[in-house]
Design a protein around this motif. Sequence first.
Motif, PDB file in Angstrom:
ATOM      1  N   HIS A  39     125.847  -9.715  47.869  1.00  0.00           N
ATOM      2  CA  HIS A  39     124.901  -9.558  48.977  1.00  0.00           C
ATOM      3  C   HIS A  39     124.237  -8.178  48.957  1.00  0.00           C
ATOM      4  CE1 HIS A  39     125.737 -13.399  50.778  1.00  0.00           C
ATOM      5  NE2 HIS A  39     127.035 -13.177  50.681  1.00  0.00           N
ATOM      6  N   GLY A  40     122.911  -8.207  49.011  1.00  0.00           N
ATOM      7  CA  GLY A  40     122.136  -6.976  49.037  1.00  0.00           C
ATOM      8  C   GLY A  40     122.014  -6.275  47.702  1.00  0.00           C
ATOM      9  N   LEU A  86     119.737 -10.986  47.760  1.00  0.00           N
ATOM     10  CA  LEU A  86     119.802 -10.220  46.520  1.00  0.00           C
ATOM     11  C   LEU A  86     118.456 -10.287  45.813  1.00  0.00           C
ATOM     12  CD1 LEU A  86     119.899 -12.308  43.928  1.00  0.00           C
ATOM     13  CD2 LEU A  86     122.330 -12.309  44.324  1.00  0.00           C
ATOM     14  N   ARG A  87     118.271  -9.392  44.866  1.00  0.00           N
ATOM     15  CA  ARG A  87     117.037  -9.339  44.103  1.00  0.00           C
ATOM     16  C   ARG A  87     117.367  -9.386  42.619  1.00  0.00           C
ATOM     17  NH1 ARG A  87     112.822  -4.306  44.488  1.00  0.00           N
ATOM     18  NH2 ARG A  87     114.791  -3.191  44.193  1.00  0.00           N
ATOM     19  N   VAL A  88     116.590 -10.138  41.873  1.00  0.00           N
ATOM     20  CA  VAL A  88     116.756 -10.229  40.422  1.00  0.00           C
ATOM     21  C   VAL A  88     115.576  -9.554  39.739  1.00  0.00           C
ATOM     22  CG1 VAL A  88     116.819 -11.767  38.423  1.00  0.00           C
ATOM     23  CG2 VAL A  88     118.146 -12.339  40.472  1.00  0.00           C
ATOM     24  N   ILE A  89     115.891  -8.582  38.894  1.00  0.00           N
ATOM     25  CA  ILE A  89     114.890  -7.964  38.033  1.00  0.00           C
ATOM     26  C   ILE A  89     115.061  -8.605  36.655  1.00  0.00           C
ATOM     27  CG2 ILE A  89     113.920  -5.814  37.160  1.00  0.00           C
ATOM     28  CD1 ILE A  89     114.122  -6.035  40.259  1.00  0.00           C
ATOM     29  N   GLY A  90     114.035  -9.274  36.173  1.00  0.00           N
ATOM     30  CA  GLY A  90     114.123  -9.968  34.894  1.00  0.00           C
ATOM     31  C   GLY A  90     113.224  -9.319  33.858  1.00  0.00           C
ATOM     32  N   ILE A  91     113.737  -9.189  32.650  1.00  0.00           N
ATOM     33  CA  ILE A  91     112.935  -8.673  31.546  1.00  0.00           C
ATOM     34  C   ILE A  91     113.045  -9.631  30.370  1.00  0.00           C
ATOM     35  CG2 ILE A  91     114.844  -7.174  30.780  1.00  0.00           C
ATOM     36  CD1 ILE A  91     112.711  -5.246  29.674  1.00  0.00           C
ATOM     37  N   ASP A  92     111.925  -9.863  29.695  1.00  0.00           N
ATOM     38  CA  ASP A  92     111.912 -10.761  28.535  1.00  0.00           C
ATOM     39  C   ASP A  92     110.677 -10.449  27.699  1.00  0.00           C
ATOM     40  OD1 ASP A  92     111.753 -13.221  26.828  1.00  0.00           O
ATOM     41  OD2 ASP A  92     113.373 -13.879  28.160  1.00  0.00           O
ATOM     42  N   SER A  93     110.846 -10.427  26.386  1.00  0.00           N
ATOM     43  CA  SER A  93     109.713 -10.145  25.498  1.00  0.00           C
ATOM     44  C   SER A  93     108.916 -11.404  25.167  1.00  0.00           C
ATOM     45  CB  SER A  93     110.204  -9.488  24.199  1.00  0.00           C
ATOM     46  OG  SER A  93     111.143 -10.332  23.546  1.00  0.00           O
ATOM     47  N   ILE A  94     109.479 -12.581  25.514  1.00  0.00           N
ATOM     48  CA  ILE A  94     108.829 -13.880  25.274  1.00  0.00           C
ATOM     49  C   ILE A  94     108.307 -13.972  23.840  1.00  0.00           C
ATOM     50  CG2 ILE A  94     107.220 -15.605  26.167  1.00  0.00           C
ATOM     51  CD1 ILE A  94     107.352 -14.428  28.824  1.00  0.00           C
ATOM     52  N   THR A  95     109.217 -13.872  22.889  1.00  0.00           N
ATOM     53  CA  THR A  95     108.836 -14.020  21.478  1.00  0.00           C
ATOM     54  C   THR A  95     108.472 -15.468  21.192  1.00  0.00           C
ATOM     55  OG1 THR A  95     111.081 -14.551  20.723  1.00  0.00           O
ATOM     56  CG2 THR A  95     110.483 -12.212  20.861  1.00  0.00           C
ATOM     57  N   ARG A 116     113.152   1.553  24.430  1.00  0.00           N
ATOM     58  CA  ARG A 116     114.080   2.351  25.241  1.00  0.00           C
ATOM     59  C   ARG A 116     113.400   2.926  26.479  1.00  0.00           C
ATOM     60  NH1 ARG A 116     118.236   6.942  22.921  1.00  0.00           N
ATOM     61  NH2 ARG A 116     119.351   7.311  24.866  1.00  0.00           N
ATOM     62  N   GLU A 117     112.140   3.339  26.332  1.00  0.00           N
ATOM     63  CA  GLU A 117     111.414   3.909  27.454  1.00  0.00           C
ATOM     64  C   GLU A 117     111.292   2.900  28.601  1.00  0.00           C
ATOM     65  OE1 GLU A 117     106.946   5.652  28.346  1.00  0.00           O
ATOM     66  OE2 GLU A 117     107.774   5.839  26.314  1.00  0.00           O
ATOM     67  N   VAL A 118     111.022   1.643  28.248  1.00  0.00           N
ATOM     68  CA  VAL A 118     110.902   0.582  29.258  1.00  0.00           C
ATOM     69  C   VAL A 118     112.233   0.364  29.971  1.00  0.00           C
ATOM     70  CG1 VAL A 118     110.580  -1.903  29.559  1.00  0.00           C
ATOM     71  CG2 VAL A 118     108.942  -0.592  28.196  1.00  0.00           C
ATOM     72  N   VAL A 119     113.311   0.307  29.197  1.00  0.00           N
ATOM     73  CA  VAL A 119     114.639   0.080  29.778  1.00  0.00           C
ATOM     74  C   VAL A 119     115.007   1.219  30.729  1.00  0.00           C
ATOM     75  CG1 VAL A 119     117.116  -0.092  29.269  1.00  0.00           C
ATOM     76  CG2 VAL A 119     115.458  -1.343  27.869  1.00  0.00           C
ATOM     77  N   ASN A 120     114.774   2.456  30.290  1.00  0.00           N
ATOM     78  CA  ASN A 120     115.099   3.603  31.145  1.00  0.00           C
ATOM     79  C   ASN A 120     114.282   3.596  32.438  1.00  0.00           C
ATOM     80  OD1 ASN A 120     116.944   4.490  29.284  1.00  0.00           O
ATOM     81  ND2 ASN A 120     115.585   5.999  28.343  1.00  0.00           N
ATOM     82  N   LYS A 121     113.022   3.196  32.323  1.00  0.00           N
ATOM     83  CA  LYS A 121     112.159   3.134  33.504  1.00  0.00           C
ATOM     84  C   LYS A 121     112.659   2.059  34.480  1.00  0.00           C
ATOM     85  CE  LYS A 121     107.333   2.532  34.890  1.00  0.00           C
ATOM     86  NZ  LYS A 121     105.962   2.187  34.454  1.00  0.00           N
ATOM     87  N   LEU A 122     113.109   0.920  33.925  1.00  0.00           N
ATOM     88  CA  LEU A 122     113.651  -0.146  34.773  1.00  0.00           C
ATOM     89  C   LEU A 122     114.840   0.349  35.591  1.00  0.00           C
ATOM     90  CD1 LEU A 122     113.855  -3.523  32.786  1.00  0.00           C
ATOM     91  CD2 LEU A 122     112.675  -3.091  34.926  1.00  0.00           C
ATOM     92  N   PHE A 123     115.760   1.039  34.923  1.00  0.00           N
ATOM     93  CA  PHE A 123     116.956   1.534  35.610  1.00  0.00           C
ATOM     94  C   PHE A 123     116.592   2.606  36.639  1.00  0.00           C
ATOM     95  CE2 PHE A 123     119.217  -0.868  32.566  1.00  0.00           C
ATOM     96  CZ  PHE A 123     120.556  -0.935  32.942  1.00  0.00           C
ATOM     97  N   ALA A 124     115.625   3.464  36.290  1.00  0.00           N
ATOM     98  CA  ALA A 124     115.228   4.532  37.209  1.00  0.00           C
ATOM     99  C   ALA A 124     114.538   3.981  38.450  1.00  0.00           C
ATOM    100  CB  ALA A 124     114.296   5.510  36.487  1.00  0.00           C
ATOM    101  N   GLU A 125     113.774   2.906  38.277  1.00  0.00           N
ATOM    102  CA  GLU A 125     113.006   2.355  39.396  1.00  0.00           C
ATOM    103  C   GLU A 125     113.820   1.431  40.286  1.00  0.00           C
ATOM    104  OE1 GLU A 125     108.787  -0.075  40.190  1.00  0.00           O
ATOM    105  OE2 GLU A 125     109.306   0.647  38.174  1.00  0.00           O
ATOM    106  N   TYR A 126     114.681   0.588  39.666  1.00  0.00           N
ATOM    107  CA  TYR A 126     115.346  -0.468  40.442  1.00  0.00           C
ATOM    108  C   TYR A 126     116.839  -0.242  40.668  1.00  0.00           C
ATOM    109  CZ  TYR A 126     110.982  -2.951  39.624  1.00  0.00           C
ATOM    110  OH  TYR A 126     109.655  -3.310  39.587  1.00  0.00           O
ATOM    111  N   HIS A 127     117.465   0.651  39.910  1.00  0.00           N
ATOM    112  CA  HIS A 127     118.887   0.983  40.073  1.00  0.00           C
ATOM    113  C   HIS A 127     119.774  -0.266  40.168  1.00  0.00           C
ATOM    114  CE1 HIS A 127     117.530   5.073  40.811  1.00  0.00           C
ATOM    115  NE2 HIS A 127     116.706   4.608  41.746  1.00  0.00           N
ATOM    116  N   PRO A 128     119.781  -1.125  39.150  1.00  0.00           N
ATOM    117  CA  PRO A 128     120.601  -2.344  39.225  1.00  0.00           C
ATOM    118  C   PRO A 128     122.082  -2.020  39.315  1.00  0.00           C
ATOM    119  CG  PRO A 128     119.834  -1.978  36.973  1.00  0.00           C
ATOM    120  CD  PRO A 128     119.111  -0.979  37.846  1.00  0.00           C
ATOM    121  N   GLN A 129     122.787  -2.738  40.196  1.00  0.00           N
ATOM    122  CA  GLN A 129     124.239  -2.558  40.307  1.00  0.00           C
ATOM    123  C   GLN A 129     124.991  -3.477  39.342  1.00  0.00           C
ATOM    124  OE1 GLN A 129     122.358  -3.233  43.207  1.00  0.00           O
ATOM    125  NE2 GLN A 129     122.954  -1.788  44.801  1.00  0.00           N
ATOM    126  N   ILE A 130     124.365  -4.606  38.967  1.00  0.00           N
ATOM    127  CA  ILE A 130     124.975  -5.540  38.023  1.00  0.00           C
ATOM    128  C   ILE A 130     123.947  -5.815  36.929  1.00  0.00           C
ATOM    129  CG2 ILE A 130     126.041  -7.809  37.716  1.00  0.00           C
ATOM    130  CD1 ILE A 130     126.465  -7.759  40.833  1.00  0.00           C
TER     131      ILE A 130
END
Length: 357
Positions: A9-10, A37-46, A78-92
């Motif tokens: 939750h949350g 809860l919120r889901v942040i999804g990332i995919d390169s869609i190859t 790596r830059e994209v991944v680091n930005k994701l963590f910095a912006e959204y702070h995922p707990q899981i």
Amino acid sequence: MLQYNINFHGKTILVTGVAGFIGANLAKRLLNEYNDLRVIGIDSITDYYDVTLKYERLKDLYTFGQRFVFVHESIANREVVNKLFAEYHPQIVVNLAAQAGVRYSIENPDAYIESNIIGFYNILEACRHSYDDGKEGVEHLVYASSSSVYGSNKKVPYSTEDKVDNPVSLYAATKKSNELMAHAYSKLYNIPSTGLRFFTVYGPCGRPDMAYFGFTNKLLAGQTIKIFNYGNCKRDFTYIDDIVEGIIRVMQHAPERHNGEDGLPIPPYKVYNIGNNNPENLLDFVTILQEELIRAGVLPIDYDFEAHKELVPMQPGDVPVTYADTTPLEKDFGFKPCTPLREGLAAFSIWYKEYYN
């Protein structure tokens, strides 16, 4: 049974490979069942397989509005991944992004090193730095491994206690590498991590490179299907809903942090099999698939199946049997995948009929 030590939750949950078969089903289930809860999804869609299926899966996720955020990028950046963590702070974090497929790893090894090794390294580094400056950081990293790590092990069923030092494909080697990398980061940085070895996942809107989907396409087109190892392969087919149920249960218990006698962390690290614990002979599997395709109206009732199958030798990188020992999963989480093969293939056949009209 283990007691859950993570509450959804949350929370903000990062799902990599979110347009993939498992990732999309996991995200949808989480968003359906937990409305805060919120889901942040990332995919390169190859374009490894038909991208329209990936966008079809994403369509369902967009219906959740701002609770679902999609980033069209690769975790190898790596830059994209680091930005994701910095912006959204995922707990899981649930890392499902990977270049899949045993045979394709022979044709295009670069894709496996980029996604499965470099991409996973970037996720581990981001989890490590999520604790910087005293922040609480990532509570649990769950990541996809594969039954392929067992290689040509003769002992069945496959146990997570077995040695897995003899991969027979680059894909398997990358997945074993993921487990070793996660163990090292768990030891060095006290990151709770759990690896899941999936066994032949199938179901509606799955991957077209998997046998059940590829066979259906070829049979419908009047082509001949090749049944490897002369039909003597056995696979522990695991229905997608069982896989998602297993992931969600595992996500809610992060391995506990403890220090050893030397004062250093004992790695908060676990690995589980998620399989049906009931391997099916490939010929039986194909027979059930044929029957369910006819029942769903995908194939005509008088379809001449015998004229469209060919028994051939084993392919490089393949193994004759996959068979999961799920005892630790049952003991720790009270769960064992149990969807019968016929039920799962019936659901796939109905979806296929509706989707392709």
